[in-house]
Write an enzyme that holds these catalytic residues in place. Structure first.
Site, PDB file in Angstrom:
ATOM      1  N   ASP A 428       5.579  42.573 -34.642  1.00  0.00           N
ATOM      2  CA  ASP A 428       4.904  43.401 -35.238  1.00  0.00           C
ATOM      3  C   ASP A 428       3.187  42.834 -35.375  1.00  0.00           C
ATOM      4  O   ASP A 428       3.035  41.490 -34.903  1.00  0.00           O
ATOM      5  CB  ASP A 428       5.355  43.569 -36.582  1.00  0.00           C
ATOM      6  CG  ASP A 428       4.623  44.892 -37.219  1.00  0.00           C
ATOM      7  OD1 ASP A 428       4.010  45.674 -36.591  1.00  0.00           O
ATOM      8  OD2 ASP A 428       4.825  45.027 -38.539  1.00  0.00           O
ATOM      9  N   GLU A 431      -1.413  43.549 -32.103  1.00  0.00           N
ATOM     10  CA  GLU A 431      -2.671  44.271 -31.314  1.00  0.00           C
ATOM     11  C   GLU A 431      -3.637  43.291 -30.867  1.00  0.00           C
ATOM     12  O   GLU A 431      -4.132  43.517 -29.808  1.00  0.00           O
ATOM     13  CB  GLU A 431      -3.238  45.133 -32.221  1.00  0.00           C
ATOM     14  CG  GLU A 431      -2.635  46.271 -32.698  1.00  0.00           C
ATOM     15  CD  GLU A 431      -1.281  46.189 -33.515  1.00  0.00           C
ATOM     16  OE1 GLU A 431      -0.336  46.795 -33.391  1.00  0.00           O
ATOM     17  OE2 GLU A 431      -1.587  45.048 -34.402  1.00  0.00           O
ATOM     18  N   ASP A 504       2.739  52.975 -38.020  1.00  0.00           N
ATOM     19  CA  ASP A 504       2.731  53.205 -39.371  1.00  0.00           C
ATOM     20  C   ASP A 504       2.514  54.883 -39.829  1.00  0.00           C
ATOM     21  O   ASP A 504       1.110  55.203 -40.102  1.00  0.00           O
ATOM     22  CB  ASP A 504       1.941  52.422 -40.228  1.00  0.00           C
ATOM     23  CG  ASP A 504       2.370  51.038 -40.060  1.00  0.00           C
ATOM     24  OD1 ASP A 504       3.534  50.663 -39.703  1.00  0.00           O
ATOM     25  OD2 ASP A 504       1.704  49.920 -40.132  1.00  0.00           O
TER      26      ASP A 504
END
Length: 820
Positions: A428, A431, A504
């Site tokens: 997670d 990015e 999300d």
């Protein structure tokens, strides 16, 4: 395309007026004013090197490379020097080519294969692509390929503009959050932590610079392999133009020929790769929350699933399982003996999946940080300071996953967790996300596998290379077992290493619709193993919304419920007995259809087919399908029509041409028409293509809970020939790469007097069961005789729903069902 509003005008302080130069061979004094936009002149030189053709205007060079019979790559070097030919997306550029040639004509050159021709105009360097019949598939707009010098960073802003045909529609680009059809919109690709994103919000978590164009009933694809921040405009600024451009790197794109959308998607898959076969358990239902802790809570969740007889294969541990959010550690207060807990969960059929983030806490007493610091594996800024930012553990440094040595080190860090029995890993925040600043500064340096680059170049591949590190490390540590990895961020080609979820989301009906479209878009963009946070990550769903989401999730390749810690818990039983029973029914349906779902995954892995197939892919000649986006096929046999409106008890569906069976009632319907069908809360419209052989397992509480003693074959009558496939293997090893698998091809054809079913097998795997239980649906005559491999079967019967039942050996070759 000018696109001035979407790029920095780095020369604005240096010049008073933009000077455009049409022909580079004209002498220009650049010592006074820098050139802002530069364009190709006329073709002056041509050179051939194998399957590569170089065209030059005397300064700039364009490479036309024949990649395959159906793919051609175009590259531009503004001053004749190409960048190193390296791509994280494309492992091997050259595919198989039968025949190709270059020809010179009076006013143009052509580079051709047996199926596609690239035409280069001599006077203005315009490039167009044609099929070898009469269709012009794509053509440059005026001043198409051009560039602008980047005086701050070096290199160029690079641009390409194509003509946009009046009825042309566009699809792809990964998980953009708006309508499935991209026509009329502009997009930015810059991997972004987009918490609680909204409709049409852009950019999101992933960069997939690949799109499909469709006009005159023919399709093509463009893959713009550029990792810098990039942009796409599909007739937004000018309805007659389609453009793509980037803030750096090289103008390099692949033209991928159709003419069918399926052809384009499959060829893109041959270029960037397909997903390896996943462990079969990962196709089961998975339960997650931020976070389940302490151990007593985890065990309670597991107990509830088993006592309520709701199938589930995995329970997730989010960041709170760690010691102070330090990756590869355990919070011993919450989990005093994780090895024991994981084993006890495993004994009850639950796999354990844990979160691993890229941010490593700056702490000299923390062994991971200490190792990374000693080996100089963390990212550094241009003046040699370490890149530091705050994430969950506080002040962190970040590994440079574009360095092969770092990837090898990182992959081995999973050893202790693997030895404990952890079965899956979830990467997670990659990015990469940094609190406050959003992400890394542009001046962070990256190894880029020896090809060097700043974060401008590496940002969009950072998450992909992180999960690559994870996957490759696990593949070694788990020996012949298949790893299961999930990534939030990625770039084209990430499907070779990981599954994804859409990020999300929010517990709203709008997000249910968004997720449905996102998964279809990801699927046709080469990322098959995708899903949403069922129920929404943030916000509070009611029982109806959660149940409708479970129904959609039943036919998402990745089926996982997930929620934030500040929301009410949302397990399948959280909304009362009424909704619990419906949720159980659909999760059980997922497990019943496991052999079909697994077989569809094989079709992707081996042949490049997308798992989810939007209606426009099934019938691209029907212009209305370019705007239908809430129905899709799972594989090519099941049409899924999710219910996306609150309070709906019916909905309209469009059935593609052919004959279809209502999955629930076996009603036969003619395709090519719209119908209004029942869609009460305990159901979701589903249809089976006539001629399908749909395999089915008994309901299990987790994958491989029981030994399969027989497989149900649901055979749907068709009066035209239809092929179906069923794939089987060990379910968790790589033995299929040595042909230890079984691919079964069933052929069904019937009429008013007979039905014939044929089976042919490929591969070396032998399943344990011996028999099929055959249910034949839609028989149009009274059955008098069944002959299997020249032997008559006496033991058969038809029930009150006119479904024919009989048993046969798993190795049958031919079945004849006769009225005579």
């Amino acid at each position: 395309m000018e696109a001035q509003n979407d790029k920095p005008n780095v020369a604005s302080d240096l010049i008073e007026k933009e000077q455009e130069v049409q022909h580079l061979n004209n002498p220009v004094d650049i010592s006074v004013k820098p050139i802002v936009k530069q364009y190709l002149g006329s073709v002056k030189k041509v050179k051939k090197e194998g399957n590569r053709f170089y065209f030059s205007d005397g300064d700039a060079r364009v490479e036309i490379r024949v990649v395959s019979d159906d793919m051609i790559r175009v590259r531009l070097a503004p001053h004749g020097v190409f960048l190193d030919d390296f791509s994280y997306a494309v492992p091997e550029v050259d595919q198989k080519v039968s025949v190709f040639k270059m020809q010179e004509h009076d006013d143009h050159y052509t580079v051709s294969t047996h199926s596609v021709t690239c035409k280069i105009e001599k006077a203005n360097f315009h490039i167009s692509f044609h099929d070898n019949i009469t269709n012009v598939m794509m053509v440059d707009e005026a001043n198409s390929m051009h560039w602008e010098e980047n005086v701050d960073f070096g290199g160029y802003y690079i641009y390409a503009t194509k003509k946009c045909h009046p009825e042309e529609n566009f699809f792809g680009l990964g998980d953009k959050s708006g309508n499935f059809n991209l026509r009329g919109r502009r997009f930015e690709n810059w991997n972004t932590d987009a918490y609680s994103f909204g409709w049409n919000q852009d950019p999101l978590y992933r960069t997939i610079p690949f799109y499909i164009g469709l006009h005159n009933q023919a399709a093509y694809g463009i893959f713009f392999d550029n990792t810098f921040k990039s942009y796409f405009d599909f007739g937004s600024e000018d309805v007659n133009k389609t453009s793509f451009w980037a803030d750096g790197g090289e103008l390099q794109y692949y033209y991928i020929h159709g003419p069918h959308i399926m052809d384009v998607v499959k060829r893109y898959a041959t270029l960037t790769g397909t997903h390896p076969m996943p462990p079969k358990w990962t196709l089961g239902y998975q339960q997650c929350r931020w976070s389940y802790y302490p151990e007593t809570k985890v065990k309670e969740i597991a107990r509830q699933f088993r006592e309520r007889k709701i199938p589930c294969d995995a329970i997730y541990l989010d960041i709170d399982y760690m010691d102070g959010y330090r990756c590869f550690t355990w919070n011993k207060k919450y989990f005093p003996d994780p090895r024991r807990m994981i084993k006890e969960l495993s004994d009850d059929g639950f796999k354990t999946v844990v979160m691993i983030d890229p941010g490593i806490k700056v702490d000299d007493d923390y062994w991971v940080f200490k190792e990374g610091k000693e080996k100089r594996f963390f990212c550094r800024r241009s003046d040699d300071y370490y890149m530091e930012g705050h994430v969950w553990p506080g002040r962190c440094q970040f590994p440079d996953f574009t360095n092969p040595k770092v990837r090898s080190w990182w992959g081995n860090l999973y050893k202790e967790l693997v030895d404990m029995g952890v079965a899956g890993f979830w990467n997670d925040m990659n990015e990469p996300a940094v609190f406050g600043s959003g992400t890394f500064p542009n001046d962070v340096r990256h190894n880029y596998d020896g090809y060097r680059g700043s974060h401008r170049k590496a940002h969009n591949v950072y998450g992909m290379q992180m999960v690559r590190s994870t996957y490759e490390g696990l593949k070694k540590l788990m020996r012949n077992k298949r790893p299961f990895t999930i990534t939030r961020a990625g770039y084209s080609g990430m499907q070779r290493y990981a599954s994804v979820w859409t990020g999300d989301n929010i517990a709203t009906w709008e997000h249910l619709k968004i997720g449905n479209i996102q998964c279809q878009r990801l699927s046709v963009s080469g990322v098959p193993f995708c899903g949403t946070d069922i129920g929404g990550f943030s916000g509070e769903p009611d029982g109806e919304l959660f149940t409708r989401w479970i129904q959609l999730g039943t036919f998402s390749p990745f089926m996982r419920a997930h929620s934030a810690g500040d929301t009410a818990e949302r397990e399948p039983w959280s909304f009362g007995q009424f909704f619990e029973d419906i949720n159980r029914k659909f999760i059980e349906l997922r497990y019943r259809l496991m052999p079909y779902l697994y077989s569809v995954f094989w079709e992707h892995h081996r042949y490049g087919f997308p798992i989810l197939r939007p209606l426009v892919m099934l019938e691209q000649e029907n212009i209305s399908n370019s705007f239908r986006q809430d129905e899709f096929c799972y594989g090519d046999k099941l049409l899924i029509c999710p219910v996306l409106e609150q309070g709906a008890i019916s909905r309209k569906v469009y059935l593609p041409k052919g004959t279809w069976y209502n999955f629930w009632t076996n009603e036969v319907l003619d395709g090519g028409n719209e119908y209004t069908v029942d869609a009460k809360i305990d159901s979701m419209p589903m249809f089976v293509r006539a001629g399908t052989v749909l395999p089915e397992y008994p309901v299990m509480q987790y994958v491989d809970e029981k030994s399969i003693t027989e497989v149900i074959l649901n055979i749907y009558h068709s009066d035209y020939e239809v092929n179906s496939y069923m794939y089987e293997d060990h379910g968790d090893t790589f033995a299929y790469e040595q042909d230890i698998y079984l691919e079964k091809k069933f052929t069904v054809k019937g009429d008013t007097q007979a039905i014939k079913v044929n089976q042919r097998n490929e591969g070396l795997y032998t399943p344990n069961y011996e028999f099929y239980v055959c249910n034949v649906i839609g028989v149009k005559f009274q059955v008098k005789k069944i002959i299997i491999d020249n032997k008559e079967v006496k033991d058969f019967y038809s029930d009150d729903q006119n479904i024919l039942h009989f048993q046969c050996n798993k190795n049958f070759t031919d079945i004849q069902i006769l009225s005579l």
